[in-house]
Scaffold this motif. Structure first.
Motif, PDB file in Angstrom:
ATOM      1  N   ASN A   1     -11.381  22.360  30.528  1.00 24.09           N
ATOM      2  CA  ASN A   1     -10.038  22.937  30.551  1.00 24.09           C
ATOM      3  C   ASN A   1     -10.061  24.431  30.239  1.00 24.09           C
ATOM      4  OD1 ASN A   1      -8.886  20.448  31.187  1.00 24.09           O
ATOM      5  ND2 ASN A   1      -8.565  19.891  29.051  1.00 24.09           N
TER       6      ASN A   1
ATOM      7  N   HIS B   1      -8.896  27.326  32.955  1.00 22.49           N
ATOM      8  CA  HIS B   1      -7.893  28.334  32.607  1.00 22.49           C
ATOM      9  C   HIS B   1      -8.459  29.737  32.791  1.00 22.49           C
ATOM     10  CE1 HIS B   1      -4.474  30.170  30.561  1.00 22.49           C
ATOM     11  NE2 HIS B   1      -5.350  30.924  29.931  1.00 22.49           N
TER      12      HIS B   1
ATOM     13  N   LYS C   1      -4.026  33.036  26.761  1.00 23.16           N
ATOM     14  CA  LYS C   1      -4.331  31.755  26.158  1.00 23.16           C
ATOM     15  C   LYS C   1      -3.682  30.636  26.956  1.00 23.16           C
ATOM     16  CE  LYS C   1      -5.072  33.110  21.342  1.00 23.16           C
ATOM     17  NZ  LYS C   1      -4.660  32.876  19.923  1.00 23.16           N
ATOM     18  N   CYS C   2      -4.355  29.496  26.953  1.00 22.18           N
ATOM     19  CA  CYS C   2      -3.791  28.344  27.663  1.00 22.18           C
ATOM     20  C   CYS C   2      -2.564  27.835  26.904  1.00 22.18           C
ATOM     21  CB  CYS C   2      -4.853  27.241  27.762  1.00 22.18           C
ATOM     22  SG  CYS C   2      -4.405  25.908  28.887  1.00 22.18           S
TER      23      CYS C   2
ATOM     24  N   CYS D   1       0.478  25.176  31.942  1.00 19.95           N
ATOM     25  CA  CYS D   1      -0.419  25.975  32.782  1.00 19.95           C
ATOM     26  C   CYS D   1      -0.674  25.232  34.094  1.00 19.95           C
ATOM     27  CB  CYS D   1      -1.744  26.224  32.053  1.00 19.95           C
ATOM     28  SG  CYS D   1      -1.741  27.702  31.022  1.00 19.95           S
TER      29      CYS D   1
ATOM     30  N   HIS E   1      -3.297  25.523  36.178  1.00 18.36           N
ATOM     31  CA  HIS E   1      -4.694  25.306  36.586  1.00 18.36           C
ATOM     32  C   HIS E   1      -5.056  23.827  36.461  1.00 18.36           C
ATOM     33  CE1 HIS E   1      -5.945  24.707  32.397  1.00 18.36           C
ATOM     34  NE2 HIS E   1      -5.203  25.758  32.082  1.00 18.36           N
TER      35      HIS E   1
ATOM     36  N   HIS F   1      -6.450  20.477  35.146  1.00 14.47           N
ATOM     37  CA  HIS F   1      -6.497  20.107  33.734  1.00 14.47           C
ATOM     38  C   HIS F   1      -6.695  18.602  33.638  1.00 14.47           C
ATOM     39  CE1 HIS F   1      -4.754  18.972  29.804  1.00 14.47           C
ATOM     40  NE2 HIS F   1      -5.161  20.175  29.409  1.00 14.47           N
TER      41      HIS F   1
END
Length: 278
Positions: free
Chosen positions: A67, A71, A79-80, A84, A86, A88
């Protein structure tokens, strides 16, 4: 340079993570089939790990790397956060287990042990340090004489990512440590315990056997668990324990310092509504 290599290189020079963490990153990314994984690729990697026999705790440690890497691919400077976009994958459910610790009788046996040689004395001082401060074995093995403030009962530890913290030591430990440093004639820049982790683990296992008991699982890290549980048993706060252990979040401290059933039973009479109503 591959994206895997760039990610690890950035973590090394920008985030200043430890060598062991870099090895953990490399091992985790080795399970991914490509450098730009989709959600399906992440699930396939988890399936491969479980088929290979990895436990959920190990799989989850690698999922954290997956993860973080995903990110970084999309937003390397942020920061994630929840939401988010992306790829995951959620962590797997882990069995709740009581952290292994040394019992009070075992701790007493270790404290009362009388070493006869310089090597035995060095091992004893190392065990006492971990019991007195709850430090990690890697932190203990990196301590130099100059890191100890004998006057103010403090010791400087180098934690994960080379982050330093200063923690207190007891009067009792200062007394035996000062005598040890004087007798062995260590200088300020000398390492207190020039030993290898694997050798320490074998030595502690052997010592426990000599003292009449079997060392708990995670032989060396159990000293840290033992310190944490006893810190809370004796009235220490979780917040102060977090600072002593060098944890970045209270959640990590709560996990390390989970109390046993016996601890809960000991305080129940005082806290029970039925008891107070009599």
């Amino acid at each position: 340079m591959s994206d895997f290599a760039r990610f690890i290189r950035e973590r090394q020079y920008v985030k200043n993570v430890s060598v062991r963490t870099l090895e953990w990153y490399a091992c985790a990314l080795g399970w991914l089939a490509c450098e730009h994984p989709t959600n399906e690729d992440l699930r396939d990697a988890v399936i491969k790990m479980r088929e290979a026999g990895l436990k959920s705790t190990s799989v989850n440690s690698y999922i954290r790397v997956f993860n973080a890497y995903c990110h970084w691919l999309t937003s390397p400077d942020t920061k994630c956060y929840p939401g988010c976009k992306h790829p995951h994958i959620k962590a797997q459910a882990e069995p709740k287990q009581v952290m292994p610790t040394y019992s009070n009788i075992q701790v007493y046996a270790l404290l009362r042990w009388k070493p006869h040689t310089t090597l035995e004395r060095r091992l004893h001082m190392l065990v006492l340090l971990m019991l007195d401060t709850g430090c990690r074995i890697s932190e203990a093995l990196s301590v130099c004489v100059g890191d100890v403030d004998f006057d103010n009962l403090l010791i400087r530890l180098k934690g994960k990512g080379d982050r330093q913290r200063v923690v207190p030591i007891s009067v009792e430990y200062r007394r035996v440590l000062y005598k040890y440093v004087s007798d062995v004639k260590l200088q300020e820049g000398d390492t207190l315990f020039p030993m290898e982790r694997n050798n320490v683990q074998r030595a502690v296992k052997g010592l426990c056997k000599r003292l009449g008991f079997k060392a708990p699982a995670r032989v060396l890290h159990s000293f840290r668990h033992t310190f944490a549980v006893n810190y809370l048993r004796r009235g220490g706060s979780t917040f102060h324990l977090q600072k002593s252990l060098g944890h970045s979040s209270l959640e990590m401290t709560r996990r390390y310092a989970s109390l046993s059933t016996a601890d809960l039973s000991a305080v129940h009479p005082r806290l029970s509504l039925l008891h107070n109503a009599r």
